[in-house]
Write a protein that holds these residues in place. Structure first.
Motif, PDB file in Angstrom:
ATOM      1  N   ASP A  17       6.030 -11.511  12.729  1.00 40.75           N
ATOM      2  CA  ASP A  17       4.733 -11.024  13.067  1.00 40.75           C
ATOM      3  C   ASP A  17       4.098 -10.316  11.710  1.00 40.75           C
ATOM      4  OD1 ASP A  17       2.298 -10.251  14.178  1.00 40.75           O
ATOM      5  OD2 ASP A  17       3.225  -8.507  15.277  1.00 40.75           O
ATOM      6  N   LEU A  18       3.103 -10.801  11.169  1.00 44.27           N
ATOM      7  CA  LEU A  18       2.534 -10.087  10.124  1.00 44.27           C
ATOM      8  C   LEU A  18       1.533  -8.767  10.204  1.00 44.27           C
ATOM      9  CD1 LEU A  18       0.778 -13.492   8.426  1.00 44.27           C
ATOM     10  CD2 LEU A  18       2.868 -12.134   7.731  1.00 44.27           C
ATOM     11  N   ALA A  19       1.352  -8.837  11.617  1.00 44.81           N
ATOM     12  CA  ALA A  19       0.897  -7.535  11.898  1.00 44.81           C
ATOM     13  C   ALA A  19       1.965  -6.120  11.891  1.00 44.81           C
ATOM     14  CB  ALA A  19       0.152  -7.290  13.220  1.00 44.81           C
ATOM     15  N   GLY A  20       3.091  -6.582  12.112  1.00 42.90           N
ATOM     16  CA  GLY A  20       4.330  -5.644  12.002  1.00 42.90           C
ATOM     17  C   GLY A  20       4.579  -5.719  10.435  1.00 42.90           C
ATOM     18  N   LEU A  21       4.686  -6.552   9.711  1.00 44.77           N
ATOM     19  CA  LEU A  21       4.829  -6.355   8.212  1.00 44.77           C
ATOM     20  C   LEU A  21       3.854  -5.469   7.697  1.00 44.77           C
ATOM     21  CD1 LEU A  21       5.592  -9.923   7.564  1.00 44.77           C
ATOM     22  CD2 LEU A  21       7.258  -8.061   7.818  1.00 44.77           C
ATOM     23  N   ALA A  22       2.488  -5.638   8.106  1.00 46.66           N
ATOM     24  CA  ALA A  22       1.537  -4.832   7.482  1.00 46.66           C
ATOM     25  C   ALA A  22       1.707  -3.302   7.869  1.00 46.66           C
ATOM     26  CB  ALA A  22       0.035  -5.183   7.983  1.00 46.66           C
ATOM     27  N   VAL A  23       2.263  -3.131   8.764  1.00 43.54           N
ATOM     28  CA  VAL A  23       2.665  -1.483   9.305  1.00 43.54           C
ATOM     29  C   VAL A  23       3.533  -1.157   8.582  1.00 43.54           C
ATOM     30  CG1 VAL A  23       3.274  -0.121  11.311  1.00 43.54           C
ATOM     31  CG2 VAL A  23       1.784  -1.786  11.868  1.00 43.54           C
ATOM     32  N   LEU A  24       4.833  -1.723   8.374  1.00 42.80           N
ATOM     33  CA  LEU A  24       5.832  -1.519   7.589  1.00 42.80           C
ATOM     34  C   LEU A  24       5.409  -1.253   5.911  1.00 42.80           C
ATOM     35  CD1 LEU A  24       8.939  -1.213   7.069  1.00 42.80           C
ATOM     36  CD2 LEU A  24       8.794  -3.602   6.325  1.00 42.80           C
ATOM     37  N   VAL A  25       4.645  -2.125   5.333  1.00 38.77           N
ATOM     38  CA  VAL A  25       3.847  -1.879   4.019  1.00 38.77           C
ATOM     39  C   VAL A  25       3.000  -0.747   3.888  1.00 38.77           C
ATOM     40  CG1 VAL A  25       2.664  -2.798   2.221  1.00 38.77           C
ATOM     41  CG2 VAL A  25       4.332  -4.241   3.389  1.00 38.77           C
ATOM     42  N   GLU A  26       2.139  -0.490   4.881  1.00 41.19           N
ATOM     43  CA  GLU A  26       1.178   0.586   4.815  1.00 41.19           C
ATOM     44  C   GLU A  26       1.901   1.942   4.884  1.00 41.19           C
ATOM     45  OE1 GLU A  26      -1.550   0.625   3.512  1.00 41.19           O
ATOM     46  OE2 GLU A  26      -2.102  -1.641   3.620  1.00 41.19           O
ATOM     47  N   ALA A  27       2.721   1.919   6.033  1.00 35.46           N
ATOM     48  CA  ALA A  27       3.593   3.138   6.302  1.00 35.46           C
ATOM     49  C   ALA A  27       4.630   3.797   5.191  1.00 35.46           C
ATOM     50  CB  ALA A  27       4.562   3.095   7.681  1.00 35.46           C
ATOM     51  N   ALA A  28       5.189   2.726   4.399  1.00 31.74           N
ATOM     52  CA  ALA A  28       5.876   3.110   3.266  1.00 31.74           C
ATOM     53  C   ALA A  28       5.188   3.361   2.346  1.00 31.74           C
ATOM     54  CB  ALA A  28       6.611   1.732   2.785  1.00 31.74           C
ATOM     55  N   GLN A  29       3.676   3.133   2.051  1.00 33.47           N
ATOM     56  CA  GLN A  29       2.977   3.485   1.053  1.00 33.47           C
ATOM     57  C   GLN A  29       2.370   4.935   1.489  1.00 33.47           C
ATOM     58  OE1 GLN A  29       0.152   0.279   0.402  1.00 33.47           O
ATOM     59  NE2 GLN A  29       1.490  -0.755  -0.956  1.00 33.47           N
ATOM     60  N   ALA A  30       1.901   5.248   2.840  1.00 34.22           N
ATOM     61  CA  ALA A  30       1.309   6.176   3.146  1.00 34.22           C
ATOM     62  C   ALA A  30       2.237   7.471   3.355  1.00 34.22           C
ATOM     63  CB  ALA A  30       0.402   5.847   4.384  1.00 34.22           C
ATOM     64  N   GLY A  31       3.492   6.930   3.739  1.00 39.31           N
ATOM     65  CA  GLY A  31       4.506   8.108   3.965  1.00 39.31           C
ATOM     66  C   GLY A  31       4.566   8.338   5.622  1.00 39.31           C
TER      67      GLY A  31
ATOM     68  N   ALA B  12       1.002   7.519  11.168  1.00 37.52           N
ATOM     69  CA  ALA B  12      -0.418   7.843  11.230  1.00 37.52           C
ATOM     70  C   ALA B  12      -1.386   7.544  10.156  1.00 37.52           C
ATOM     71  CB  ALA B  12      -0.663   9.447  11.361  1.00 37.52           C
ATOM     72  N   GLY B  13      -0.719   7.502   9.000  1.00 37.22           N
ATOM     73  CA  GLY B  13      -1.540   7.062   7.584  1.00 37.22           C
ATOM     74  C   GLY B  13      -1.788   5.711   7.763  1.00 37.22           C
ATOM     75  N   ALA B  14      -0.469   4.862   8.170  1.00 38.65           N
ATOM     76  CA  ALA B  14      -0.470   3.239   7.992  1.00 38.65           C
ATOM     77  C   ALA B  14      -1.684   3.124   9.253  1.00 38.65           C
ATOM     78  CB  ALA B  14       0.676   2.973   8.538  1.00 38.65           C
ATOM     79  N   ALA B  15      -1.688   3.759  10.286  1.00 38.93           N
ATOM     80  CA  ALA B  15      -2.613   3.340  11.277  1.00 38.93           C
ATOM     81  C   ALA B  15      -4.185   3.424  10.903  1.00 38.93           C
ATOM     82  CB  ALA B  15      -2.532   4.304  12.516  1.00 38.93           C
ATOM     83  N   ARG B  16      -4.360   4.732  10.012  1.00 39.24           N
ATOM     84  CA  ARG B  16      -5.854   4.786   9.464  1.00 39.24           C
ATOM     85  C   ARG B  16      -6.218   3.726   8.350  1.00 39.24           C
ATOM     86  NH1 ARG B  16      -4.009  10.105   9.209  1.00 39.24           N
ATOM     87  NH2 ARG B  16      -3.195  10.201   7.221  1.00 39.24           N
ATOM     88  N   ARG B  17      -5.284   3.397   7.691  1.00 45.96           N
ATOM     89  CA  ARG B  17      -5.437   2.387   6.689  1.00 45.96           C
ATOM     90  C   ARG B  17      -5.661   1.009   7.346  1.00 45.96           C
ATOM     91  NH1 ARG B  17      -1.287   2.996   1.580  1.00 45.96           N
ATOM     92  NH2 ARG B  17      -1.933   5.106   0.816  1.00 45.96           N
ATOM     93  N   LEU B  18      -4.974   0.597   8.390  1.00 47.34           N
ATOM     94  CA  LEU B  18      -5.099  -0.695   9.261  1.00 47.34           C
ATOM     95  C   LEU B  18      -6.287  -0.663  10.103  1.00 47.34           C
ATOM     96  CD1 LEU B  18      -1.380  -1.361   9.610  1.00 47.34           C
ATOM     97  CD2 LEU B  18      -2.977  -2.642   7.830  1.00 47.34           C
ATOM     98  N   GLY B  19      -6.646   0.456  10.592  1.00 50.35           N
ATOM     99  CA  GLY B  19      -7.819   0.681  11.440  1.00 50.35           C
ATOM    100  C   GLY B  19      -7.329   0.473  12.945  1.00 50.35           C
TER     101      GLY B  19
ATOM    102  N   ALA C  63     -19.252 -16.427   0.189  1.00 54.34           N
ATOM    103  CA  ALA C  63     -19.152 -15.605   1.022  1.00 54.34           C
ATOM    104  C   ALA C  63     -18.797 -14.249   0.688  1.00 54.34           C
ATOM    105  CB  ALA C  63     -17.869 -15.829   2.085  1.00 54.34           C
ATOM    106  N   GLY C  64     -18.447 -14.016  -0.694  1.00 55.38           N
ATOM    107  CA  GLY C  64     -18.314 -12.869  -1.349  1.00 55.38           C
ATOM    108  C   GLY C  64     -16.966 -12.101  -0.973  1.00 55.38           C
ATOM    109  N   ALA C  65     -16.900 -10.798  -1.262  1.00 58.86           N
ATOM    110  CA  ALA C  65     -15.522  -9.982  -0.919  1.00 58.86           C
ATOM    111  C   ALA C  65     -15.345  -9.564   0.524  1.00 58.86           C
ATOM    112  CB  ALA C  65     -15.360  -8.931  -1.834  1.00 58.86           C
ATOM    113  N   SER C  66     -14.397  -9.108   1.201  1.00 53.61           N
ATOM    114  CA  SER C  66     -14.195  -8.667   2.164  1.00 53.61           C
ATOM    115  C   SER C  66     -12.810  -7.667   2.209  1.00 53.61           C
ATOM    116  CB  SER C  66     -14.038  -9.595   3.355  1.00 53.61           C
ATOM    117  OG  SER C  66     -12.868 -10.416   3.208  1.00 53.61           O
ATOM    118  N   GLY C  67     -12.765  -6.901   3.137  1.00 52.76           N
ATOM    119  CA  GLY C  67     -11.620  -5.787   3.332  1.00 52.76           C
ATOM    120  C   GLY C  67     -11.717  -4.562   2.542  1.00 52.76           C
TER     121      GLY C  67
END
Length: 290
Positions: free
Chosen positions: A2-16, A19-26, A87-91
């Motif tokens: 699941d890529l969504a779970g991978l995104a949480v892992l990466v963002e949590a590692a960076q944010a520490g 909660a920080g990962a959740a904010r970054r991922l919305g 379409a330009g940029a996004s994210g």
């Protein structure tokens, strides 16, 4: 996987934190916790050690992290490859720049970029310290420097003309230096930890030792003390254009040397895939600097 779970892992590692990962991922912290738990169940290993106060990667999580980053990067590349260029940029675009340069030149470009790309959001970090862009999850760092060798990728965006500047009052009281050696007799305003200025002339480089009663970790501090008539400072043309135009500062020309040139660089983590939001922002900034 699941890529969504991978995104949480990466963002949590960076944010520490989750909660920080959740904010970054919305997403909500509860959703982030559930996605990470589902990833750990699928992997059959605990990837993060969590307490109420801290979060840290386990050895298995540290081994997994670079693969997770690569898979997310490849997914983004796949999406971008079929996205029409019109379409330009996004994210979310995470940027960092020095305080003075950021306020004067980057922020106006960000404003136009947001207007031109309604699907983009920007998080801008202004700081005069060098940021670990990989560790802090920064997409693009704008740096004015001689770049050291590293695993990061850099694109030259523009020249950064610099000169020596002083007020007319300071020069009237202390005299105007004519040659590089004359700077030894003047109050030289330097960044903290800097003891030498580098010049080029006659086909060779020169480093001279400079001294003064004031140092600062910020270019803005040096500019303000220079404007107070307390010494000579090395400043960028974009930073003092208005002050020179009204006669508050005078650029100095030495007969035997010019300051070693610098450039404005866009620095990003990977060459394998440059997201459209990063590439398009670098294009916009380079155009503005021209």
């Amino acid at each position: 996987m699941d890529l969504a779970g991978l995104a949480v892992l990466v963002e949590a590692a960076q944010a520490g934190s989750l909660a920080g990962a959740a904010r970054r991922l919305g997403i909500s912290p509860l959703m982030a916790t559930r996605r990470l738990a589902a990833l750990e169940e699928a992997m059959g290993a605990r990837l993060m050690q969590r307490t109420t106060r801290s979060l840290a990667l386990t050895p298995e999580g540290e081994a997994m992290l670079p693969f997770a980053q690569a898979m997310l990067e490849n997914e983004a590349a796949a999406r971008a490859s079929v996205r029409p260029s019109s379409a330009g940029a996004s994210g979310l675009l995470r940027l960092t720049a020095s305080a003075a340069f950021g306020r004067k030149l980057v922020v106006p470009v960000v404003a136009d970029f947001l207007k031109d790309n309604p699907q983009v959001s920007v998080d801008l970090l202004l700081t005069d310290t060098v940021v670990d862009i990989v560790g802090q999850g920064i997409d693009l760092a704008i740096r004015i420097a001689h770049l050291k060798d590293s695993a990061l990728i850099a694109r030259r965006l523009a020249d950064n003309p610099r000169a020596l500047y002083a007020t007319p009052g300071y020069l009237a009281a202390r005299g105007t230096p004519a040659a590089v050696a004359d700077l030894a007799e003047h109050e030289c305003l330097c960044l903290s930890g800097i003891t030498h200025w580098s010049f080029t002339g006659d086909g060779r480089g020169r480093r001279i030792r400079v001294r003064g009663r004031f140092t600062a970790n910020s270019i803005e501090g040096l500019r303000d003390i220079c404007l107070a008539g307390l010494g000579i400072a090395v400043l960028s043309g974009w930073d003092v254009r208005e002050e020179v135009a009204r006669g508050a500062l005078v650029p100095l020309r030495l007969c035997d040397g010019e300051l070693e040139p610098l450039a404005v660089w866009g620095v990003h983590p990977s060459a394998r895939f440059v997201p459209p939001k990063v590439r398009l922002f670098m294009d916009a900034l380079a155009k503005a600097l021209r």
